[in-house]
Write a protein that holds these residues in place. Sequence first.
Motif, PDB file in Angstrom:
ATOM      1  N   GLY A 151       0.635  -1.412  -0.522  1.00 11.68           N
ATOM      2  CA  GLY A 151       0.035   0.294  -0.349  1.00 11.68           C
ATOM      3  C   GLY A 151       1.261   1.261  -0.163  1.00 11.68           C
ATOM      4  N   LEU A 152       1.815   0.900  -0.096  1.00 12.73           N
ATOM      5  CA  LEU A 152       3.241   2.700  -0.705  1.00 12.73           C
ATOM      6  C   LEU A 152       2.909   3.492  -2.320  1.00 12.73           C
ATOM      7  CD1 LEU A 152       6.158   0.968   0.652  1.00 12.73           C
ATOM      8  CD2 LEU A 152       4.625   2.032   1.733  1.00 12.73           C
ATOM      9  N   ILE A 153       2.196   2.356  -2.795  1.00 13.63           N
ATOM     10  CA  ILE A 153       2.399   3.513  -3.630  1.00 13.63           C
ATOM     11  C   ILE A 153       0.612   3.128  -4.259  1.00 13.63           C
ATOM     12  CG2 ILE A 153       2.937   2.150  -5.544  1.00 13.63           C
ATOM     13  CD1 ILE A 153       4.468   4.649  -6.885  1.00 13.63           C
ATOM     14  N   ASP A 154       0.052   3.777  -4.381  1.00 12.22           N
ATOM     15  CA  ASP A 154      -1.349   3.877  -5.551  1.00 12.22           C
ATOM     16  C   ASP A 154      -1.050   3.726  -6.694  1.00 12.22           C
ATOM     17  OD1 ASP A 154      -2.722   4.426  -3.181  1.00 12.22           O
ATOM     18  OD2 ASP A 154      -3.172   6.833  -3.245  1.00 12.22           O
ATOM     19  N   TYR A 155      -2.111   2.853  -7.976  1.00 10.28           N
ATOM     20  CA  TYR A 155      -2.592   2.868  -8.627  1.00 10.28           C
ATOM     21  C   TYR A 155      -3.993   2.820  -9.454  1.00 10.28           C
ATOM     22  CZ  TYR A 155      -2.666  -2.343  -7.199  1.00 10.28           C
ATOM     23  OH  TYR A 155      -2.608  -3.035  -6.465  1.00 10.28           O
ATOM     24  N   VAL A 156      -3.756   2.105 -10.787  1.00 10.78           N
ATOM     25  CA  VAL A 156      -4.444   1.969 -11.823  1.00 10.78           C
ATOM     26  C   VAL A 156      -4.622   0.550 -11.921  1.00 10.78           C
ATOM     27  CG1 VAL A 156      -6.807   2.680 -13.601  1.00 10.78           C
ATOM     28  CG2 VAL A 156      -5.503   4.407 -12.283  1.00 10.78           C
ATOM     29  N   GLN A 157      -5.205  -0.237 -12.243  1.00  9.57           N
ATOM     30  CA  GLN A 157      -5.558  -1.461 -12.949  1.00  9.57           C
ATOM     31  C   GLN A 157      -6.266  -1.509 -13.637  1.00  9.57           C
ATOM     32  OE1 GLN A 157      -4.597  -4.730 -10.101  1.00  9.57           O
ATOM     33  NE2 GLN A 157      -4.088  -5.442 -11.785  1.00  9.57           N
ATOM     34  N   VAL A 158      -6.688  -2.368 -14.601  1.00  9.35           N
ATOM     35  CA  VAL A 158      -7.464  -2.073 -15.410  1.00  9.35           C
ATOM     36  C   VAL A 158      -6.729  -3.297 -16.342  1.00  9.35           C
ATOM     37  CG1 VAL A 158      -8.219  -1.580 -17.721  1.00  9.35           C
ATOM     38  CG2 VAL A 158      -7.929   0.220 -16.378  1.00  9.35           C
ATOM     39  N   GLY A 159      -8.028  -4.615 -15.970  1.00 11.25           N
ATOM     40  CA  GLY A 159      -7.152  -6.030 -16.147  1.00 11.25           C
ATOM     41  C   GLY A 159      -6.514  -6.291 -15.584  1.00 11.25           C
ATOM     42  N   GLY A 160      -5.139  -6.816 -16.760  1.00 10.44           N
ATOM     43  CA  GLY A 160      -3.621  -6.777 -15.827  1.00 10.44           C
ATOM     44  C   GLY A 160      -2.723  -5.893 -15.923  1.00 10.44           C
ATOM     45  N   LYS A 161      -3.242  -4.610 -16.547  1.00  4.02           N
ATOM     46  CA  LYS A 161      -2.546  -3.442 -17.080  1.00  4.02           C
ATOM     47  C   LYS A 161      -2.706  -3.027 -16.258  1.00  4.02           C
ATOM     48  CE  LYS A 161       0.317  -1.283 -20.107  1.00  4.02           C
ATOM     49  NZ  LYS A 161       1.413  -1.773 -20.203  1.00  4.02           N
ATOM     50  N   ILE A 162      -1.283  -2.068 -15.445  1.00  3.32           N
ATOM     51  CA  ILE A 162      -0.825  -1.617 -14.147  1.00  3.32           C
ATOM     52  C   ILE A 162      -0.750   0.233 -14.624  1.00  3.32           C
ATOM     53  CG2 ILE A 162       0.470  -1.104 -11.763  1.00  3.32           C
ATOM     54  CD1 ILE A 162      -0.156  -4.522 -11.287  1.00  3.32           C
ATOM     55  N   TRP A 163      -1.205   0.768 -14.177  1.00  2.00           N
ATOM     56  CA  TRP A 163      -1.241   2.092 -14.324  1.00  2.00           C
ATOM     57  C   TRP A 163      -0.610   3.372 -13.343  1.00  2.00           C
ATOM     58  CZ3 TRP A 163       0.527   2.842 -19.168  1.00  2.00           C
ATOM     59  CH2 TRP A 163      -0.903   2.133 -20.655  1.00  2.00           C
ATOM     60  N   TYR A 164       0.368   4.368 -13.064  1.00  2.00           N
ATOM     61  CA  TYR A 164       0.800   4.627 -12.087  1.00  2.00           C
ATOM     62  C   TYR A 164       0.574   6.213 -12.597  1.00  2.00           C
ATOM     63  CZ  TYR A 164       3.208   0.670 -10.825  1.00  2.00           C
ATOM     64  OH  TYR A 164       3.651  -0.720 -10.370  1.00  2.00           O
ATOM     65  N   THR A 165      -0.476   7.425 -11.957  1.00  2.00           N
ATOM     66  CA  THR A 165      -0.763   8.400 -12.249  1.00  2.00           C
ATOM     67  C   THR A 165       0.373   9.411 -12.061  1.00  2.00           C
ATOM     68  OG1 THR A 165      -2.160   9.012 -10.752  1.00  2.00           O
ATOM     69  CG2 THR A 165      -3.446   8.197 -12.044  1.00  2.00           C
ATOM     70  N   LYS A 166       0.735  10.407 -12.811  1.00  2.00           N
ATOM     71  CA  LYS A 166       1.458  11.278 -12.108  1.00  2.00           C
ATOM     72  C   LYS A 166       1.087  11.699 -11.073  1.00  2.00           C
ATOM     73  CE  LYS A 166       4.240  15.560 -14.074  1.00  2.00           C
ATOM     74  NZ  LYS A 166       3.843  16.317 -15.349  1.00  2.00           N
ATOM     75  N   GLU A 167      -0.042  11.773 -10.501  1.00  2.00           N
ATOM     76  CA  GLU A 167       0.187  11.793  -9.149  1.00  2.00           C
ATOM     77  C   GLU A 167      -0.068  11.403  -7.947  1.00  2.00           C
ATOM     78  OE1 GLU A 167      -3.901  13.346  -6.659  1.00  2.00           O
ATOM     79  OE2 GLU A 167      -3.931  13.108  -8.923  1.00  2.00           O
ATOM     80  N   ASN A 168      -0.332   9.987  -9.146  1.00  2.00           N
ATOM     81  CA  ASN A 168       0.572   8.698  -7.516  1.00  2.00           C
ATOM     82  C   ASN A 168       1.495   8.718  -7.246  1.00  2.00           C
ATOM     83  OD1 ASN A 168      -1.548   6.062  -9.570  1.00  2.00           O
ATOM     84  ND2 ASN A 168      -2.815   7.506  -7.462  1.00  2.00           N
ATOM     85  N   ARG A 169       2.770   9.299  -8.581  1.00  2.99           N
ATOM     86  CA  ARG A 169       4.565   9.147  -8.436  1.00  2.99           C
ATOM     87  C   ARG A 169       4.462  10.413  -7.220  1.00  2.99           C
ATOM     88  NH1 ARG A 169       3.296   8.788 -14.356  1.00  2.99           N
ATOM     89  NH2 ARG A 169       4.217  11.076 -14.350  1.00  2.99           N
ATOM     90  N   ASN A 170       3.501  11.296  -7.969  1.00  3.95           N
ATOM     91  CA  ASN A 170       4.206  12.460  -6.694  1.00  3.95           C
ATOM     92  C   ASN A 170       3.728  12.230  -5.420  1.00  3.95           C
ATOM     93  OD1 ASN A 170       5.889  14.078  -9.253  1.00  3.95           O
ATOM     94  ND2 ASN A 170       3.412  15.086  -8.987  1.00  3.95           N
ATOM     95  N   ASN A 171       2.632  11.309  -5.052  1.00  5.61           N
ATOM     96  CA  ASN A 171       2.533  11.549  -3.953  1.00  5.61           C
ATOM     97  C   ASN A 171       3.475  10.374  -3.290  1.00  5.61           C
ATOM     98  OD1 ASN A 171       0.123  12.879  -4.212  1.00  5.61           O
ATOM     99  ND2 ASN A 171      -1.487  11.793  -4.273  1.00  5.61           N
ATOM    100  N   PHE A 172       3.910   9.185  -3.695  1.00  2.00           N
ATOM    101  CA  PHE A 172       5.046   8.224  -3.363  1.00  2.00           C
ATOM    102  C   PHE A 172       5.962   9.430  -3.187  1.00  2.00           C
ATOM    103  CE2 PHE A 172       8.410   5.720  -4.251  1.00  2.00           C
ATOM    104  CZ  PHE A 172       8.138   4.774  -3.058  1.00  2.00           C
ATOM    105  N   LEU A 173       6.299  10.094  -3.841  1.00  2.00           N
ATOM    106  CA  LEU A 173       7.469  10.985  -3.725  1.00  2.00           C
ATOM    107  C   LEU A 173       7.539  11.427  -2.320  1.00  2.00           C
ATOM    108  CD1 LEU A 173       9.436  11.354  -7.086  1.00  2.00           C
ATOM    109  CD2 LEU A 173       9.392  10.280  -5.916  1.00  2.00           C
ATOM    110  N   MET A 174       6.505  12.492  -2.229  1.00  2.00           N
ATOM    111  CA  MET A 174       6.061  12.882  -1.388  1.00  2.00           C
ATOM    112  C   MET A 174       6.310  12.955   0.205  1.00  2.00           C
ATOM    113  SD  MET A 174       6.267  16.175  -2.390  1.00  2.00           S
ATOM    114  CE  MET A 174       6.270  17.448  -0.751  1.00  2.00           C
ATOM    115  N   ARG A 175       5.486  11.175   0.338  1.00  2.00           N
ATOM    116  CA  ARG A 175       5.243  10.825   1.363  1.00  2.00           C
ATOM    117  C   ARG A 175       6.665   9.950   1.312  1.00  2.00           C
ATOM    118  NH1 ARG A 175       0.753   8.614  -0.957  1.00  2.00           N
ATOM    119  NH2 ARG A 175       1.939   6.878  -1.729  1.00  2.00           N
TER     120      ARG A 175
END
Length: 99
Positions: free
Chosen positions: A60-84
């Motif tokens: 649960g350290l990084i948020d992500y979007v999953q559609v089927g088997g494909k995983i995506w990381y939005t810019k906001e997800n990446r920036n939030n992870f870096l800030m945390r």
Amino acid sequence: MMETDFDFRVKELTEKVEQMESKIEVLKARSAGDDLWDNSDMMLNWKVSQRTLASWRADGLIDYVQVGGKIWYTKENRNNFLMRNAVQAKQMDLTTCSN
């Protein structure tokens, strides 16, 4: 004769402005595509393994979007992870420094 030179110069400048506008649109389109990264993009840009990404998601350290088997990381997800995970620099006490 002066007016012909002026007209030519205006036409030349207009063409250059149009070329620049076209290049700006290309750059805008490229940067818009930078919003979503998949696992490959994350591994390449952050130099982490697929296993590390899977661990971060499972923990649960990084948020992500999953559609089927494909995983995506939005810019906001990446920036939030870096800030945390940002580490604050230590404040130096300048009063103890002497020359």
